[in-house]
Write an enzyme that holds these catalytic residues in place. Structure first.
Site, PDB file in Angstrom:
ATOM      1  CB  SER A 124     -15.309  35.035  27.574  1.00 53.65           C
ATOM      2  OG  SER A 124     -14.593  34.054  28.276  1.00 53.65           O
ATOM      3  CE1 TYR A 148     -19.608  31.209  26.066  1.00 51.72           C
ATOM      4  CE2 TYR A 148     -17.367  30.762  26.820  1.00 51.72           C
ATOM      5  CZ  TYR A 148     -18.508  31.547  26.847  1.00 51.72           C
ATOM      6  OH  TYR A 148     -18.548  32.665  27.634  1.00 51.72           O
ATOM      7  CE  LYS A 152     -19.821  34.809  25.019  1.00 45.81           C
ATOM      8  NZ  LYS A 152     -20.896  35.763  25.235  1.00 45.81           N
TER       9      LYS A 152
HETATM   10  P1  NAD Z   1     -26.316  33.096  32.397  1.00 47.60           P
HETATM   11  O1  NAD Z   1     -26.600  31.843  31.656  1.00 47.60           O
HETATM   12  O2  NAD Z   1     -26.601  33.135  33.852  1.00 47.60           O
HETATM   13  O3  NAD Z   1     -27.042  34.339  31.704  1.00 47.60           O
HETATM   14  C1  NAD Z   1     -27.300  34.388  30.319  1.00 47.60           C
HETATM   15  C2  NAD Z   1     -28.750  34.785  30.149  1.00 47.60           C
HETATM   16  O4  NAD Z   1     -29.052  34.856  28.750  1.00 47.60           O
HETATM   17  C3  NAD Z   1     -29.724  33.783  30.762  1.00 47.60           C
HETATM   18  O5  NAD Z   1     -30.647  34.483  31.565  1.00 47.60           O
HETATM   19  C4  NAD Z   1     -30.403  33.119  29.553  1.00 47.60           C
HETATM   20  O6  NAD Z   1     -31.726  32.740  29.848  1.00 47.60           O
HETATM   21  C5  NAD Z   1     -30.317  34.238  28.519  1.00 47.60           C
HETATM   22  N1  NAD Z   1     -30.308  33.783  27.116  1.00 47.60           N
HETATM   23  C6  NAD Z   1     -29.495  32.863  26.540  1.00 47.60           C
HETATM   24  N2  NAD Z   1     -29.777  32.746  25.227  1.00 47.60           N
HETATM   25  C7  NAD Z   1     -30.775  33.630  24.958  1.00 47.60           C
HETATM   26  C8  NAD Z   1     -31.492  33.986  23.794  1.00 47.60           C
HETATM   27  N3  NAD Z   1     -31.264  33.391  22.615  1.00 47.60           N
HETATM   28  N4  NAD Z   1     -32.444  34.946  23.880  1.00 47.60           N
HETATM   29  C9  NAD Z   1     -32.705  35.546  25.055  1.00 47.60           C
HETATM   30  N5  NAD Z   1     -32.068  35.255  26.204  1.00 47.60           N
HETATM   31  C10 NAD Z   1     -31.111  34.306  26.153  1.00 47.60           C
HETATM   32  O7  NAD Z   1     -24.772  33.455  32.131  1.00 47.60           O
HETATM   33  P2  NAD Z   1     -23.862  34.541  32.818  1.00 47.60           P
HETATM   34  O8  NAD Z   1     -22.834  33.829  33.604  1.00 47.60           O
HETATM   35  O9  NAD Z   1     -24.688  35.579  33.455  1.00 47.60           O
HETATM   36  O10 NAD Z   1     -23.134  35.112  31.531  1.00 47.60           O
HETATM   37  C11 NAD Z   1     -23.596  36.245  30.834  1.00 47.60           C
HETATM   38  C12 NAD Z   1     -22.756  36.448  29.599  1.00 47.60           C
HETATM   39  O11 NAD Z   1     -21.382  36.554  29.964  1.00 47.60           O
HETATM   40  C13 NAD Z   1     -22.811  35.286  28.594  1.00 47.60           C
HETATM   41  O12 NAD Z   1     -22.798  35.820  27.296  1.00 47.60           O
HETATM   42  C14 NAD Z   1     -21.530  34.521  28.865  1.00 47.60           C
HETATM   43  O13 NAD Z   1     -21.072  33.844  27.731  1.00 47.60           O
HETATM   44  C15 NAD Z   1     -20.583  35.644  29.248  1.00 47.60           C
HETATM   45  N6  NAD Z   1     -19.482  35.184  30.110  1.00 47.60           N
HETATM   46  C16 NAD Z   1     -19.760  34.517  31.263  1.00 47.60           C
HETATM   47  C17 NAD Z   1     -18.730  34.067  32.068  1.00 47.60           C
HETATM   48  C18 NAD Z   1     -19.014  33.290  33.326  1.00 47.60           C
HETATM   49  O14 NAD Z   1     -18.117  32.628  33.823  1.00 47.60           O
HETATM   50  N7  NAD Z   1     -20.198  33.342  33.905  1.00 47.60           N
HETATM   51  C19 NAD Z   1     -17.403  34.311  31.703  1.00 47.60           C
HETATM   52  C20 NAD Z   1     -17.150  35.011  30.521  1.00 47.60           C
HETATM   53  C21 NAD Z   1     -18.214  35.459  29.732  1.00 47.60           C
HETATM   54  C1  UD1 Z   2     -14.251  27.833  32.001  1.00 54.84           C
HETATM   55  C2  UD1 Z   2     -14.315  27.680  30.514  1.00 54.84           C
HETATM   56  C3  UD1 Z   2     -14.100  29.022  29.849  1.00 54.84           C
HETATM   57  C4  UD1 Z   2     -15.115  30.037  30.367  1.00 54.84           C
HETATM   58  C5  UD1 Z   2     -15.003  30.114  31.889  1.00 54.84           C
HETATM   59  C6  UD1 Z   2     -16.059  31.014  32.440  1.00 54.84           C
HETATM   60  C7  UD1 Z   2     -13.550  25.369  30.151  1.00 54.84           C
HETATM   61  C8  UD1 Z   2     -12.496  24.496  29.551  1.00 54.84           C
HETATM   62  N1  UD1 Z   2     -13.337  26.689  30.086  1.00 54.84           N
HETATM   63  O1  UD1 Z   2     -12.989  28.344  32.298  1.00 54.84           O
HETATM   64  O2  UD1 Z   2     -14.214  28.912  28.453  1.00 54.84           O
HETATM   65  O3  UD1 Z   2     -14.882  31.311  29.814  1.00 54.84           O
HETATM   66  O4  UD1 Z   2     -15.199  28.803  32.434  1.00 54.84           O
HETATM   67  O5  UD1 Z   2     -15.898  31.186  33.795  1.00 54.84           O
HETATM   68  O6  UD1 Z   2     -14.545  24.897  30.646  1.00 54.84           O
HETATM   69  N2  UD1 Z   2     -11.574  22.881  38.181  1.00 54.84           N
HETATM   70  C9  UD1 Z   2     -11.397  21.759  38.960  1.00 54.84           C
HETATM   71  N3  UD1 Z   2     -12.513  21.049  39.309  1.00 54.84           N
HETATM   72  C10 UD1 Z   2     -13.780  21.407  38.923  1.00 54.84           C
HETATM   73  C11 UD1 Z   2     -13.938  22.548  38.118  1.00 54.84           C
HETATM   74  C12 UD1 Z   2     -12.813  23.259  37.756  1.00 54.84           C
HETATM   75  O7  UD1 Z   2     -10.279  21.414  39.334  1.00 54.84           O
HETATM   76  O8  UD1 Z   2     -14.741  20.710  39.276  1.00 54.84           O
HETATM   77  C13 UD1 Z   2     -10.383  23.693  37.841  1.00 54.84           C
HETATM   78  C14 UD1 Z   2     -10.123  23.840  36.353  1.00 54.84           C
HETATM   79  O9  UD1 Z   2      -9.288  22.818  35.890  1.00 54.84           O
HETATM   80  C15 UD1 Z   2      -9.453  25.230  36.310  1.00 54.84           C
HETATM   81  C16 UD1 Z   2     -10.113  25.994  37.475  1.00 54.84           C
HETATM   82  O10 UD1 Z   2     -10.640  24.990  38.342  1.00 54.84           O
HETATM   83  O11 UD1 Z   2      -8.081  25.112  36.581  1.00 54.84           O
HETATM   84  C17 UD1 Z   2     -11.242  26.917  37.035  1.00 54.84           C
HETATM   85  O12 UD1 Z   2     -12.165  26.155  36.246  1.00 54.84           O
HETATM   86  P1  UD1 Z   2     -13.559  26.798  35.740  1.00 54.84           P
HETATM   87  O13 UD1 Z   2     -14.260  27.420  36.891  1.00 54.84           O
HETATM   88  O14 UD1 Z   2     -14.276  25.731  34.997  1.00 54.84           O
HETATM   89  O15 UD1 Z   2     -13.114  27.983  34.782  1.00 54.84           O
HETATM   90  P2  UD1 Z   2     -12.144  27.960  33.504  1.00 54.84           P
HETATM   91  O16 UD1 Z   2     -11.570  26.629  33.259  1.00 54.84           O
HETATM   92  O17 UD1 Z   2     -11.193  29.089  33.669  1.00 54.84           O
END
Ligand code: NAD
Ligand code: UD1
Length: 340
Positions: A124, A148, A152
């Site tokens: 991430s 979190y 990572k």
């Molecule tokens: P998500 O929660 O929708 O998907 C994660 C999946 O992993 C879920 O289906 C959950 O049931 C499964 N899971 C969690 N812990 C587990 C375990 N111990 N054993 C087996 N399954 C398990 O999240 P996502 O948004 O699809 O994210 C996927 C990956 O990408 C995550 O590692 C997350 O940290 C990373 N990531 C997500 C974002 C984002 O904004 N969505 C941003 C950066 C990184």
């Molecule tokens: C958040 C996480 C980051 C993670 C990412 C995944 C935090 C502090 N950081 O990032 O670790 O990797 O999600 O996508 O939670 N905002 C509002 N109102 C809301 C929600 C968000 O104003 O209700 C603003 C936030 O201040 C930010 C932007 O929208 O400026 C995006 O927020 P968000 O979607 O939560 O993502 P990140 O903060 O980038």
């Protein structure tokens, strides 16, 4: 090619499974469904007309995971499984380190024992902490601001050490920026539990009148309009990044730990996102300015050139596409998968 996909039932995993099936990969999903619904994978199967083998299991259950490795020979692993709620990680750090770090260690030990040494890991942009320079490149300094993020970063350090210890490993760490949007069909999308933490799911729920108004966390940042700026990326582009990464693992000679940003390189403010969503959904999104959220940064966007140079990957979807597709999903499934 036989690919193990941990966490494949989740938001990014389900979209990636769709794109992998289109490319004829054979997929085995291992997921404990702690933050997802099997319905997502059923819909992927329906959309593609292809099968996914699903195993309900936890990465912390090493015996069950061992069985999976004994029963199947994998060419590579895509490792999505992890917990991702920043606020919860501050309240329950041990849960996050156990699930994310111990879970990954279990997976890596089994991969090593079974001689599976190709991995795509879900990292991430959070590993860049408070950016010291923009745009963020893969060699920008890393730091974290919450458990979190630290989970990572610790996993990235483990992967780097592992790759150094044995040159046969090929590990791509994809550093996602802010994934939003949904599949064009409107059949799969993001289904957060409870009150969404992230901006786009919150805006979408306001648009369908599940919530009253968006709280904009601060308008006094040093950004174009004072609100936070992020690099939003369409989840389908992100999913395609994994398909390109798998091809790179197979075709390229590069070994070791390979970090790659997946972003668009564009930064949009919170107010720009609200406006773009209003346009796509033809709704009014009421909002109010509130206090800054603890731990938030002003601005964050990627330099995505490494992904293009190495993988040949570039984000294709515009902000309009992202909002249009998020809206299409949200209006078809106002309360997500199970409660339709
Ligand atoms: P998500 O929660 O929708 O998907 C994660 C999946 O992993 C879920 O289906 C959950 O049931 C499964 N899971 C969690 N812990 C587990 C375990 N111990 N054993 C087996 N399954 C398990 O999240 P996502 O948004 O699809 O994210 C996927 C990956 O990408 C995550 O590692 C997350 O940290 C990373 N990531 C997500 C974002 C984002 O904004 N969505 C941003 C950066 C990184
Ligand atoms: C958040 C996480 C980051 C993670 C990412 C995944 C935090 C502090 N950081 O990032 O670790 O990797 O999600 O996508 O939670 N905002 C509002 N109102 C809301 C929600 C968000 O104003 O209700 C603003 C936030 O201040 C930010 C932007 O929208 O400026 C995006 O927020 P968000 O979607 O939560 O993502 P990140 O903060 O980038």
């Amino acid at each position: 090619m036989n690919i193990l996909v941990t966490g494949g039932a989740g938001y990014i995993g389900s979209h990636t499974c769709f794109e992998m099936l289109q490319e004829n990969y054979n997929i085995i999903v291992y997921d404990n469904l702690s933050n997802s619904s099997l319905e997502a994978l059923k819909r992927v199967e329906k959309l593609t007309g292809k099968k996914i083998e699903f195993i309900e299991g936890d990465l912390l259950d090493i015996e069950k995971l061992e069985e999976v490795f004994q029963n199947e020979k994998f060419d590579a692993v895509i490792h999505f499984a992890g917990l991702k709620a920043v606020g919860e990680s501050v309240q329950k750090p041990l849960k996050y380190y156990d699930n994310n770090v111990t879970g990954t260690l279990n997976l890596l030990k089994l991969m090593q024992n079974h001689n599976v040494k190709e991995l795509v890991f879900s990292s991430s942009a959070t590993v860049y902490g408070v950016p010291k320079e923009l745009p963020l490149t893969e060699s920008s300094p890393r730091s974290t601001t919450n458990p979190y993020g630290t989970s990572k970063l610790v996993i990235e350090y483990i992967l780097e050490d592992l790759a150094k210890s044995d040159p046969e490993w090929k590990i791509i760490s994809l550093r996602y920026f802010n994934p939003i949007g949904a599949h064009k069909s409107g059949e799969i999308g993001e289904d957060p539990n409870g009150i969404p933490n992230n901006l786009l799911p919150y805006i979408s729920q306001v648009a369908v009148k599940l919530r009253k108004n968006v709280n904009v966390f601060g308008n006094d940042y040093d950004t174009k309009d004072g609100t936070g700026v992020r690099d939003y990326i369409h989840v389908v582009d992100l999913a395609m990044g994994h398909v390109f990464a798998l091809k790179y693992l197979k075709d390229s000679q590069e070994q070791g730990f390979i970090p790659i940003n997946l972003g668009t390189g564009n930064g949009y403010s919170v107010l720009e996102m609200i406006k773009a969503f209003e346009k796509a959904s033809k709704t009014i999104i009421p909002y109010q300015i509130v206090e800054r959220r603890d731990g938030d940064i002003a601005e964050c966007y990627a330099d995505p050139i490494c992904a293009y140079n190495k993988l040949g990957w570039k984000a294709q979807n515009s902000l309009e596409d992202m909002c249009q597709d998020a809206w299409n999903w949200q209006k078809n499934n106002p309360t997500g998968y199970n409660k339709k």
